[in-house]
Every structure is written in structure tokens, then in C-alpha cells.
Design an enzyme around this catalytic site. Sequence first.
Site, PDB file in Angstrom:
ATOM      1  N   GLU A 232      32.492  43.555  33.920  1.00  8.31           N
ATOM      2  CA  GLU A 232      31.854  43.864  35.213  1.00  8.31           C
ATOM      3  C   GLU A 232      31.750  45.372  35.412  1.00  8.31           C
ATOM      4  O   GLU A 232      30.709  45.876  35.847  1.00  8.31           O
ATOM      5  CB  GLU A 232      32.685  43.223  36.319  1.00  8.31           C
ATOM      6  CG  GLU A 232      32.249  43.486  37.733  1.00  8.31           C
ATOM      7  CD  GLU A 232      33.263  42.935  38.717  1.00  8.31           C
ATOM      8  OE1 GLU A 232      33.865  43.740  39.466  1.00  8.31           O
ATOM      9  OE2 GLU A 232      33.479  41.712  38.717  1.00  8.31           O
TER      10      GLU A 232
ATOM     11  N   HIS B  50      36.758  39.703  31.985  1.00 13.14           N
ATOM     12  CA  HIS B  50      35.582  39.511  32.848  1.00 13.14           C
ATOM     13  C   HIS B  50      35.378  40.735  33.732  1.00 13.14           C
ATOM     14  O   HIS B  50      34.265  41.266  33.853  1.00 13.14           O
ATOM     15  CB  HIS B  50      35.805  38.246  33.678  1.00 13.14           C
ATOM     16  CG  HIS B  50      34.935  38.096  34.891  1.00 13.14           C
ATOM     17  ND1 HIS B  50      35.120  38.810  36.057  1.00 13.14           N
ATOM     18  CD2 HIS B  50      33.875  37.276  35.139  1.00 13.14           C
ATOM     19  CE1 HIS B  50      34.219  38.457  36.959  1.00 13.14           C
ATOM     20  NE2 HIS B  50      33.456  37.522  36.430  1.00 13.14           N
TER      21      HIS B  50
ATOM     22  N   SER C  22      36.749  34.304  40.486  1.00 12.88           N
ATOM     23  CA  SER C  22      35.617  35.195  40.719  1.00 12.88           C
ATOM     24  C   SER C  22      34.694  34.559  41.749  1.00 12.88           C
ATOM     25  O   SER C  22      34.446  33.357  41.715  1.00 12.88           O
ATOM     26  CB  SER C  22      34.851  35.456  39.420  1.00 12.88           C
ATOM     27  OG  SER C  22      33.772  36.340  39.640  1.00 12.88           O
TER      28      SER C  22
ATOM     29  N   LYS D  13      40.017  36.466  32.945  1.00 12.60           N
ATOM     30  CA  LYS D  13      39.471  37.116  34.139  1.00 12.60           C
ATOM     31  C   LYS D  13      39.590  38.636  34.038  1.00 12.60           C
ATOM     32  O   LYS D  13      38.711  39.379  34.500  1.00 12.60           O
ATOM     33  CB  LYS D  13      40.221  36.624  35.380  1.00 12.60           C
ATOM     34  CG  LYS D  13      39.811  37.310  36.701  1.00 12.60           C
ATOM     35  CD  LYS D  13      38.326  37.160  37.006  1.00 12.60           C
ATOM     36  CE  LYS D  13      37.999  37.385  38.484  1.00 12.60           C
ATOM     37  NZ  LYS D  13      38.467  38.649  39.041  1.00 12.60           N
TER      38      LYS D  13
END
Length: 327
Positions: A196, A192, A121, A189
Site C-alpha cells: 500500500e 499488504h 483491511s 497484512k
Amino acid sequence: MQLGVVGLGRMGGNIARRLMQGGHACVVYDRDPKAVADVTKDGAQAAGDLKAFGDALTAPRTVWVMLPAGAPTDETIAALGEILQAGDAVIDGGNTFYRDDIRRAKALKPKGIGYVDVGTSGGVWGLARGYCMMIGGETATVERLDPIFKTLAPGAGDIPRTRRAKDADPRAVEGYIHAGPVGSGHFVKMVHNGIEYGLMQAYAEGFDILRNKDSDALPQDERYDLNLPDIAEVWRRGSVISSWLLDLTAQALAGDARLEAYTGAVADSGEGRWTVEAAIEEAVPADVLAAALFARFRSREEHTFGEKLLSAMRFGFGGHVETTDKG
């Protein structure tokens, strides 16, 4: 250390640059000669094809693959599997589906080639800010590659320290973690990115409500012509909803308060879908994340101000351009 980088797009090129700035040597390859030329100007060694790329690396060789998820990454790693040897390692730093990592690692293991998945990221800002990394793989391989991850990571910076257990892994404070075995880095991720989606959708809907407070459908004395750039800016300072996404929102609104440069057609790159699928498999309620994903689908049919703001944020942190694909 020496590292080979395949894929010199928005993030791959800057990953090579940050590593070279940190004292590492990079051999690079990309099908686009211009992308290669841009990075070699900064000190990288270029290779004309994958075979020459592999020959230019010193054993034990390490290759960072930074390509779109799916066939491009699959085909490249399969080709590298025919070039690399026992003791070498492949790092997939793209947004790969974690089950693909498990499959690839199993295919490479009989050859003695290590496989590490890195959820990365940082987007187009990573060169200056560093990259937050979530890493999956065997401990010995991850530890051997630690100098690479330490250089790419943002470092502790000036963020206030959390009170953590004395035996807590110090790498988390530096901006990277070894999440677990192969696939776990990309799984973390993936979630994640699902989060987001939800955060971005919350900002987009909130600012859409603010913008429409002067609607003709409201009583005259309840209409407010609100200054959205000012609101975004003041929320950055001392507010409980301050964040980097809000910073990007404030920047976008300051430059174009009506966001007329954006249509509001918002892409989804896969991780949001995979996160919702994981929630279904685990029987975990994920109302906000699912709704945020579905809002992106709808954005390709009709475009609200909030959807334009989503596009502005995505361009701000990742350089993502709007899509016309409805799939």
C-alpha cells in the site's frame, strides 16, 4: 453468534455494527463512554469494565480486540487471559506485529484459550463495503469462528472471478482467507500495508510530476497547466492503473484541487517498517517499498504536493489525520 468487542474506535465500532446487522449479538467495552454509547444505540450490550464484559459473554466466549498495536493490545489481552477460560478465544484484529501474536498465543495456550490474529483491511468504509481479512490461527478455532468472518467479509460482489483450481479455498473469493498458523494473518497484512505504501507513493509522485509541468524552469512551449481532477477521473475509467486508491485520489482532487487542507506530513503506522525488516531478514530486494517508507520520513521535514496527496488518500480510506510526530 455472540462476540465481545474491546476497542470501539474508527474500525472497532463499525465491526460491531456490521456483525449486528448480520444477526450476531455484541457485547462491547471501551474506556471512552461516548464510544460505548454510540454503539449501544445500534443494539450492542455495554459493559462497564473487563470483568463485567467477560461475565456478559456466553461460553465458549470470543473476544475481538481492536486496539492500537503494542502496549494497549498487550495489556488488554493479558487481562483477558485472567478472565477467560479454556475453550474461549481471543481475536486480535489490529495491526499487530506478527511475532507478538506468536508470543501471546504461547502464553494463552496453557490456559486452553485460543488465539487468532486477523489482518483487517477496509478502514472507515468497512461497515458498508465489508472487511478484507487475513487470518492466522489453529484450524479448529478459525473454523468455529467462520460465521463471524463471513459476516464481516465483503463477499464475492460483482468482481470478475479469477480462474482458480477446482479445490481452491472458496473463502478467498468471499474476501477472507485462513493464511496459516498464528501470526501468519498479521504477517500477510503487514506486507499488504507495505505494498500500500508503494502504490500510494507511485500515485503521489506521478501527480506531483503532472502538477509541476507548468514550472517556470521549463521552456514556455513545454509548460502545461494540467487539470489534475480530470486526469484522476479519466484514469479511473478503463486505465490499467485504476484502483480504489485512485478513486480516493479523484475524490480528494475534485474537492480541493490544490489540497490546501493538507500539510503533507505523512505518518507510518509500523507495518511498512516491519515489511522492510522482513525483506532484510529474507534477503529479498524491496526497493520500492523501502523508498516509499523513507519518503514518509522525509515528508515530515518538507512537504510536496505529492505528500499532500498521500495524506488525502490516507484520510479517504482510513480517516487518518496528519501527524506532527517526527519519530
